[in-house]
Scaffold this motif. Structure first.
Motif, PDB file in Angstrom:
ATOM      1  N   TYR A 114      -6.365  -4.645  -7.403  1.00  0.00           N
ATOM      2  CA  TYR A 114      -6.030  -3.275  -7.009  1.00  0.00           C
ATOM      3  C   TYR A 114      -7.240  -2.659  -6.320  1.00  0.00           C
ATOM      4  CZ  TYR A 114      -5.154   1.704  -7.093  1.00  0.00           C
ATOM      5  OH  TYR A 114      -5.012   3.012  -6.712  1.00  0.00           O
ATOM      6  N   SER A 115      -7.004  -1.893  -5.238  1.00  0.00           N
ATOM      7  CA  SER A 115      -8.096  -1.295  -4.477  1.00  0.00           C
ATOM      8  C   SER A 115      -7.706   0.105  -4.038  1.00  0.00           C
ATOM      9  CB  SER A 115      -8.421  -2.152  -3.249  1.00  0.00           C
ATOM     10  OG  SER A 115      -9.570  -1.684  -2.578  1.00  0.00           O
ATOM     11  N   HIS A 116      -8.714   1.013  -3.978  1.00  0.00           N
ATOM     12  CA  HIS A 116      -8.444   2.390  -3.566  1.00  0.00           C
ATOM     13  C   HIS A 116      -9.607   2.908  -2.726  1.00  0.00           C
ATOM     14  CE1 HIS A 116      -7.248   6.589  -3.621  1.00  0.00           C
ATOM     15  NE2 HIS A 116      -6.102   6.231  -4.194  1.00  0.00           N
ATOM     16  N   SER A 117      -9.300   3.727  -1.731  1.00  0.00           N
ATOM     17  CA  SER A 117     -10.325   4.348  -0.887  1.00  0.00           C
ATOM     18  C   SER A 117     -11.224   5.261  -1.713  1.00  0.00           C
ATOM     19  CB  SER A 117      -9.684   5.188   0.221  1.00  0.00           C
ATOM     20  OG  SER A 117      -8.828   4.427   1.006  1.00  0.00           O
ATOM     21  N   ASN A 131       0.834  -1.198   0.000  1.00  0.00           N
ATOM     22  CA  ASN A 131       0.000   0.000   0.000  1.00  0.00           C
ATOM     23  C   ASN A 131       0.870   1.249   0.000  1.00  0.00           C
ATOM     24  OD1 ASN A 131      -2.659   1.242   0.161  1.00  0.00           O
ATOM     25  ND2 ASN A 131      -2.006   1.956   2.174  1.00  0.00           N
ATOM     26  N   ALA A 147     -13.375   1.133   0.616  1.00  0.00           N
ATOM     27  CA  ALA A 147     -12.456   0.965  -0.507  1.00  0.00           C
ATOM     28  C   ALA A 147     -13.106   0.095  -1.573  1.00  0.00           C
ATOM     29  CB  ALA A 147     -11.152   0.332  -0.042  1.00  0.00           C
ATOM     30  N   GLU A 174      -5.130   6.566   3.323  1.00  0.00           N
ATOM     31  CA  GLU A 174      -5.884   6.059   2.186  1.00  0.00           C
ATOM     32  C   GLU A 174      -5.419   4.666   1.786  1.00  0.00           C
ATOM     33  OE1 GLU A 174      -5.225   8.244  -1.389  1.00  0.00           O
ATOM     34  OE2 GLU A 174      -3.057   7.975  -1.343  1.00  0.00           O
ATOM     35  N   THR A 175      -6.334   3.909   1.207  1.00  0.00           N
ATOM     36  CA  THR A 175      -5.973   2.674   0.529  1.00  0.00           C
ATOM     37  C   THR A 175      -5.557   3.009  -0.892  1.00  0.00           C
ATOM     38  OG1 THR A 175      -7.385   1.161   1.784  1.00  0.00           O
ATOM     39  CG2 THR A 175      -6.918   0.564  -0.477  1.00  0.00           C
ATOM     40  N   ASN A 176      -4.375   2.586  -1.264  1.00  0.00           N
ATOM     41  CA  ASN A 176      -3.889   2.653  -2.635  1.00  0.00           C
ATOM     42  C   ASN A 176      -3.047   1.409  -2.812  1.00  0.00           C
ATOM     43  OD1 ASN A 176      -3.123   3.524  -5.221  1.00  0.00           O
ATOM     44  ND2 ASN A 176      -1.394   4.693  -4.409  1.00  0.00           N
TER      45      ASN A 176
END
Length: 296
Positions: free
Chosen positions: A273-276, A63, A254, A284-286
């Motif tokens: 792949y995951s993002h907030s 992350n 996310a 943040e989630t990245n």
């Protein structure tokens, strides 16, 4: 490999029932701290009435959190960090003739972590997680069950230890259509009081979470999917001062996309792949996730 159930085509199911990384409820945490965020499609597409077997699974995620969400839910470009987490899991699956149509699993999970932040880096083995799961099939297309895990307070480094015991329990479910699959969990994390010599005593807030996966069975070897992960953590209480720790409650949602790839009948690889999309008091989630599952 299906063993006349879901074992072969749905190898991801055999990696069921585990948290994503060492859990740190009640404090601002990096994105991978959403419990069970590492799961993939068919995580709970589980068989019943089978002979005992074993599964080894390796989970990992990286992350790059370049921003954080403040107490008002605004995204701020500060407090960046890079974290890499892993979990090595052994699972023993079995059924009992005396309890027909209900099956069980016992899991032993070791977490690993490496962090680069504020010009410093540290890594090593984190907490250890153990516990059982049980499930049944309401019909041939669905699975419903429960799982509960205990997390130890220790790690090879002080920064990787939680310093309190924690319990993660959740309801797990799965439903299979001909071309689509939907599964996930809904649960909570509760923790013991945190005690360390020479420091204040703290009570971590309870965590509530859910992880949902919706996939398209594009072929027998390739299955793209959509993910949603959410958690809400209560604030931390300073028992020594009898005060609540400011900005210690957090929330995060996310969204992500990935694919489950069946390399062989016994081996699958699941990148994602995951993002907030929103949060509060959380980095943040990245993140990129990877799961490798092998049945034997």
């Amino acid at each position: 490999m299906r063993r006349k159930f879901t074992l072969g085509v749905r190898l991801g199911a055999l990696a069921a029932c585990m948290p994503a990384v060492a859990l740190v409820p009640g404090v601002a945490a990096h994105a991978a701290d959403i419990p069970l965020a590492i799961i993939g499609p068919h995580e709970y597409d589980l068989p019943v009435d089978f002979k005992p077997f074993n599964v080894v699974v390796q989970y990992g995620d990286g992350n790059a959190a370049g921003s954080v969400y403040d107490s008002g839910g605004q995204r701020r470009a500060r407090g960046g960090s890079h974290t890499w987490s892993g979990m090595t899991k052994y699972v023993h699956f079995r059924s009992f003739d005396a309890i027909p149509h209900v099956s069980f699993a016992f899991e032993l999970i070791q977490s690993e972590a490496y962090t680069l932040a504020n010009g410093q880096n540290w890594g090593g083995l984190g907490t250890t997680i153990v516990g059982p799961a049980a499930w049944f099939k309401p019909n041939k297309h669905s699975t419903l069950g429960i799982q509960t895990f205990m997390e130890t307070p220790s790690g090879t480094r002080d920064s990787l230890a939680s310093h309190y015991w924690a319990n993660l329990s959740s309801i797990i479910f799965d439903y299979e259509w001909k071309h689509f699959s939907f599964d996930g969990d809904l649960g909570s994390v509760v923790s013991s009081t945190k005690h360390r010599n020479g420091e204040h005593s703290y009570s971590a807030g309870n965590v509530f979470y859910t992880n949902l996966r919706f996939s398209w069975k594009a072929s027998s070897r390739f299955e793209p999917f959509f993910s949603l992960d959410w958690q809400n953590s209560g604030g931390m209480h300073d028992n020594t001062s009898n005060l609540w720790v400011a900005n210690s409650s957090s929330r995060e949602t996310a969204l992500g996309v990935g694919a489950m790839i069946y390399v062989t009948k016994r081996l699958s690889i699941t990148p994602r792949y995951s993002h907030s999309v929103e949060g509060r008091n959380v980095a943040e989630t990245n993140a990129y996730y990877m799961k490798i599952a092998y049945l034997f």
